[in-house]
Design a protein around this motif. Structure first.
Motif, PDB file in Angstrom:
ATOM      1  N   PRO A 288      56.529  49.839  45.503  1.00  0.00           N
ATOM      2  CA  PRO A 288      57.075  49.482  44.189  1.00  0.00           C
ATOM      3  C   PRO A 288      58.094  48.352  44.284  1.00  0.00           C
ATOM      4  CG  PRO A 288      58.097  51.490  44.983  1.00  0.00           C
ATOM      5  CD  PRO A 288      57.003  51.152  45.966  1.00  0.00           C
ATOM      6  N   CYS A 289      58.044  47.468  43.314  1.00  0.00           N
ATOM      7  CA  CYS A 289      58.958  46.317  43.320  1.00  0.00           C
ATOM      8  C   CYS A 289      60.179  46.522  42.430  1.00  0.00           C
ATOM      9  CB  CYS A 289      58.208  45.062  42.863  1.00  0.00           C
ATOM     10  SG  CYS A 289      56.887  44.549  43.977  1.00  0.00           S
ATOM     11  N   HIS A 290      59.969  47.058  41.232  1.00  0.00           N
ATOM     12  CA  HIS A 290      61.027  47.027  40.227  1.00  0.00           C
ATOM     13  C   HIS A 290      61.287  48.400  39.610  1.00  0.00           C
ATOM     14  CE1 HIS A 290      59.103  42.918  40.018  1.00  0.00           C
ATOM     15  NE2 HIS A 290      60.344  42.633  40.365  1.00  0.00           N
ATOM     16  N   PHE A 291      62.482  48.550  39.064  1.00  0.00           N
ATOM     17  CA  PHE A 291      62.774  49.582  38.076  1.00  0.00           C
ATOM     18  C   PHE A 291      63.947  49.082  37.256  1.00  0.00           C
ATOM     19  CE2 PHE A 291      66.376  50.641  40.493  1.00  0.00           C
ATOM     20  CZ  PHE A 291      66.981  51.821  40.110  1.00  0.00           C
TER      21      PHE A 291
ATOM     22  N   GLY B  47      53.045  68.088  34.696  1.00  0.00           N
ATOM     23  CA  GLY B  47      51.611  68.258  34.805  1.00  0.00           C
ATOM     24  C   GLY B  47      50.816  67.050  34.367  1.00  0.00           C
ATOM     25  N   ASP B  48      51.356  66.251  33.423  1.00  0.00           N
ATOM     26  CA  ASP B  48      50.638  65.057  32.972  1.00  0.00           C
ATOM     27  C   ASP B  48      51.582  63.889  32.734  1.00  0.00           C
ATOM     28  OD1 ASP B  48      51.943  65.905  30.677  1.00  0.00           O
ATOM     29  OD2 ASP B  48      50.180  65.762  29.368  1.00  0.00           O
ATOM     30  N   LEU B  49      52.655  63.843  33.514  1.00  0.00           N
ATOM     31  CA  LEU B  49      53.689  62.844  33.253  1.00  0.00           C
ATOM     32  C   LEU B  49      54.384  62.446  34.552  1.00  0.00           C
ATOM     33  CD1 LEU B  49      55.195  61.451  30.809  1.00  0.00           C
ATOM     34  CD2 LEU B  49      56.807  63.359  30.913  1.00  0.00           C
ATOM     35  N   ALA B  50      54.350  61.139  34.859  1.00  0.00           N
ATOM     36  CA  ALA B  50      55.092  60.594  35.993  1.00  0.00           C
ATOM     37  C   ALA B  50      56.519  60.260  35.561  1.00  0.00           C
ATOM     38  CB  ALA B  50      54.399  59.336  36.520  1.00  0.00           C
ATOM     39  N   GLY B  51      57.400  60.103  36.533  1.00  0.00           N
ATOM     40  CA  GLY B  51      58.773  59.712  36.231  1.00  0.00           C
ATOM     41  C   GLY B  51      59.613  59.687  37.485  1.00  0.00           C
ATOM     42  N   GLY B  52      60.663  58.898  37.476  1.00  0.00           N
ATOM     43  CA  GLY B  52      61.647  58.934  38.548  1.00  0.00           C
ATOM     44  C   GLY B  52      61.066  58.797  39.944  1.00  0.00           C
TER      45      GLY B  52
ATOM     46  N   HIS C 235      51.904  58.633  29.719  1.00  0.00           N
ATOM     47  CA  HIS C 235      51.924  59.315  31.010  1.00  0.00           C
ATOM     48  C   HIS C 235      53.064  58.899  31.943  1.00  0.00           C
ATOM     49  CE1 HIS C 235      48.225  61.529  30.527  1.00  0.00           C
ATOM     50  NE2 HIS C 235      47.514  60.444  30.300  1.00  0.00           N
ATOM     51  N   GLN C 236      53.900  57.946  31.540  1.00  0.00           N
ATOM     52  CA  GLN C 236      55.024  57.523  32.377  1.00  0.00           C
ATOM     53  C   GLN C 236      56.310  57.706  31.578  1.00  0.00           C
ATOM     54  OE1 GLN C 236      52.615  53.762  33.417  1.00  0.00           O
ATOM     55  NE2 GLN C 236      54.082  53.878  35.113  1.00  0.00           N
ATOM     56  N   ALA C 237      57.156  58.616  32.065  1.00  0.00           N
ATOM     57  CA  ALA C 237      58.334  59.004  31.298  1.00  0.00           C
ATOM     58  C   ALA C 237      59.380  57.915  31.231  1.00  0.00           C
ATOM     59  CB  ALA C 237      58.948  60.270  31.899  1.00  0.00           C
ATOM     60  N   ASP C 238      59.386  57.012  32.222  1.00  0.00           N
ATOM     61  CA  ASP C 238      60.451  56.018  32.306  1.00  0.00           C
ATOM     62  C   ASP C 238      59.946  54.800  33.055  1.00  0.00           C
ATOM     63  OD1 ASP C 238      60.667  56.705  35.122  1.00  0.00           O
ATOM     64  OD2 ASP C 238      61.877  58.429  34.540  1.00  0.00           O
ATOM     65  N   THR C 239      60.843  53.845  33.300  1.00  0.00           N
ATOM     66  CA  THR C 239      60.462  52.604  33.980  1.00  0.00           C
ATOM     67  C   THR C 239      60.657  52.697  35.490  1.00  0.00           C
ATOM     68  OG1 THR C 239      62.685  51.708  33.636  1.00  0.00           O
ATOM     69  CG2 THR C 239      61.033  51.232  31.948  1.00  0.00           C
ATOM     70  N   ALA C 240      60.929  53.889  35.997  1.00  0.00           N
ATOM     71  CA  ALA C 240      61.198  54.072  37.426  1.00  0.00           C
ATOM     72  C   ALA C 240      59.986  54.598  38.181  1.00  0.00           C
ATOM     73  CB  ALA C 240      62.386  55.022  37.620  1.00  0.00           C
ATOM     74  N   CYS C 241      58.800  54.509  37.574  1.00  0.00           N
ATOM     75  CA  CYS C 241      57.585  54.971  38.261  1.00  0.00           C
ATOM     76  C   CYS C 241      56.486  53.922  38.121  1.00  0.00           C
ATOM     77  CB  CYS C 241      57.135  56.330  37.725  1.00  0.00           C
ATOM     78  SG  CYS C 241      57.000  56.416  35.917  1.00  0.00           S
ATOM     79  N   PRO C 242      56.744  52.682  38.569  1.00  0.00           N
ATOM     80  CA  PRO C 242      55.731  51.635  38.447  1.00  0.00           C
ATOM     81  C   PRO C 242      54.500  51.948  39.286  1.00  0.00           C
ATOM     82  CG  PRO C 242      57.499  50.917  39.897  1.00  0.00           C
ATOM     83  CD  PRO C 242      57.946  52.212  39.286  1.00  0.00           C
TER      84      PRO C 242
ATOM     85  N   GLU D  69      74.430  65.835  32.395  1.00  0.00           N
ATOM     86  CA  GLU D  69      75.063  65.299  31.187  1.00  0.00           C
ATOM     87  C   GLU D  69      75.255  63.792  31.276  1.00  0.00           C
ATOM     88  OE1 GLU D  69      78.667  67.364  30.300  1.00  0.00           O
ATOM     89  OE2 GLU D  69      77.624  68.935  29.173  1.00  0.00           O
ATOM     90  N   ARG D  70      75.557  63.311  32.488  1.00  0.00           N
ATOM     91  CA  ARG D  70      75.750  61.879  32.687  1.00  0.00           C
ATOM     92  C   ARG D  70      74.967  61.369  33.900  1.00  0.00           C
ATOM     93  NH1 ARG D  70      79.985  59.893  29.614  1.00  0.00           N
ATOM     94  NH2 ARG D  70      81.323  61.459  28.643  1.00  0.00           N
ATOM     95  N   PHE D  71      73.836  62.005  34.210  1.00  0.00           N
ATOM     96  CA  PHE D  71      73.103  61.664  35.426  1.00  0.00           C
ATOM     97  C   PHE D  71      71.628  61.966  35.195  1.00  0.00           C
ATOM     98  CE2 PHE D  71      72.274  62.056  40.096  1.00  0.00           C
ATOM     99  CZ  PHE D  71      72.958  60.908  40.524  1.00  0.00           C
ATOM    100  N   TYR D  72      70.765  61.139  35.775  1.00  0.00           N
ATOM    101  CA  TYR D  72      69.323  61.349  35.660  1.00  0.00           C
ATOM    102  C   TYR D  72      68.959  62.769  36.143  1.00  0.00           C
ATOM    103  CZ  TYR D  72      64.341  60.260  36.020  1.00  0.00           C
ATOM    104  OH  TYR D  72      62.976  60.255  35.851  1.00  0.00           O
ATOM    105  N   PRO D  73      68.051  63.470  35.435  1.00  0.00           N
ATOM    106  CA  PRO D  73      67.156  63.024  34.365  1.00  0.00           C
ATOM    107  C   PRO D  73      67.681  63.241  32.950  1.00  0.00           C
ATOM    108  CG  PRO D  73      66.424  65.150  35.142  1.00  0.00           C
ATOM    109  CD  PRO D  73      67.627  64.780  35.980  1.00  0.00           C
ATOM    110  N   PHE D  74      68.941  63.571  32.777  1.00  0.00           N
ATOM    111  CA  PHE D  74      69.635  63.618  31.494  1.00  0.00           C
ATOM    112  C   PHE D  74      69.190  64.732  30.549  1.00  0.00           C
ATOM    113  CE2 PHE D  74      69.820  59.085  32.747  1.00  0.00           C
ATOM    114  CZ  PHE D  74      71.193  58.974  32.903  1.00  0.00           C
TER     115      PHE D  74
END
Length: 342
Positions: free
Chosen positions: A14-17, A161-166, A111-118, A220-225
């Motif tokens: 992976p290159c970016h997040f 089950g059907d979602l990537a992330g982090g 299927h991708q919860a955030d930008t941290a799973c390119p 509260e102030r940290f991933y995954p929030f």
């Protein structure tokens, strides 16, 4: 202790997040493999490759629609005029409904919860073999090994089950626990990563046959929030079978070990036959995410405390990012377990 790793896990690069509105280099780099392999060997592990157990153990927890997406999306993405090298969603449904878009862009958002799973060219193959690594580790336990280490990379505990992330695509720890459960063993998952194992919690949240326990920096102030608070105990049949132990930012060895004692007592009360340890090393004081303050010697204490359960343990690699001590921290955790286990 035997360790499992497959060379195809190098293929995810992976290159970016994005963080705080900035496009940054992705910290889940292949170089982690070199550090972790060295750390496992320093702990006395012999490293072997997994066999291919097929898609079945993965599909037991991940939806076929999602698995098809992971396998094909990069090829489809590259057909889009002007598309970037990586599949990174630019839209997310506020509430995922029964509607399922045909568009590659829409499915990426679904299927991708955030930008941290390119997702790039080698992501599916690497994720598949990362899951096979965890499955092979579970099979070692089923065959009678008291402990094993699965160098699962990319990691898995943020994948639903059907979602990537982090940084996560397939939930390796959950897949291993289900493999153990199907074999007739009563499995608990103990997650010691700095981030809450939200995907693992989501997969088992309404089930009573696998106990899920997570120690992590307060979300509260940290991933995954949006997941990981202490009041999240499960639902339906799973009520009381999920335990979250959120910790204040900067929590160090002694307080982490005190929370771990609570977690281990819950695992004992569950009557677990086997423990899958979702082994994040990013609780380290020098980790780039800087959420908690466990030291290298603290990881040895964590390993020793887990050994006190006197149950077979499968260690599945989760987080832990590039710093000088990454490999040493793994050596310390596995060594602390083995020294205490005898």
């Amino acid at each position: 202790m035997k360790a499992i790793f497959d060379d195809r896990q190098w293929k995810h690069q992976p290159c970016h997040f994005m963080a705080n509105g900035a496009i940054l280099p992705n910290p889940e780099q292949p170089e982690r493999i070199d550090r972790l392999l060295a750390g496992s060997r320093a702990a006395g592990c012999s490293v072997q490759a997994p066999q291919d157990a097929g898609i079945g153990p993965i599909a037991a927890l991940h939806a076929p629609e999602y698995l098809m997406f992971l396998e094909t999306i990069h090829t489809r993405w590259k057909r889009i005029d002007g598309a970037g090298e990586e599949v990174i969603p630019n839209i997310h449904p506020a509430n995922r409904s029964d509607s399922y878009p045909k568009s590659a862009v829409g499915q990426a958002g679904f299927h991708q919860a955030d930008t941290a799973c390119p997702i790039a060219d080698g992501t599916w193959e690497a994720a598949y073999w990362s899951a096979q690594t965890a499955i092979a580790g579970a099979d070692l336990i089923i065959a009678g090994e008291h402990a094993a280490y699965a160098l699962a990379r990319p990691p898995g505990h943020h994948a639903f089950g059907d979602l990537a992330g982090g940084f996560c695509f397939l939930n390796n720890s959950a897949i291993a626990a289900e493999r153990l459960r199907v074999s007739g063993l009563r499995a608990a998952i103990l997650d010691v990563d700095v981030h809450h194992g939200n995907g693992t919690q989501g997969i088992f949240y309404d089930r009573s046959d696998v106990l899920t326990v997570s120690l992590h920096a307060d979300p509260e102030r940290f991933y995954p929030f949006f997941w990981g608070q202490a009041h999240e105990r499960g639902t339906g049949d799973g009520l009381g079978y999920n335990l979250n132990l959120p910790l204040a930012r900067g929590t160090a060895n002694d307080d982490f070990l005190a929370a771990l004692d609570v977690a281990l007592r819950r695992i004992s009360a569950f009557g677990a036959d086997v423990v899958v340890v979702a082994l994040g090393l990013d609780a380290f004081v020098g980790d780039p995410f800087k959420g908690l303050a466990v030291t290298t010697t603290g990881f040895a204490r964590i390993g020793a405390a887990i050994a006190g359960l006197n149950r077979p343990c499968l260690f599945v690699q989760e987080g832990g990012y590039l710093c000088d001590e990454l490999g040493e921290n793994l050596t310390s955790a596995l060594g602390g377990y083995q020294d205490a286990a005898g």
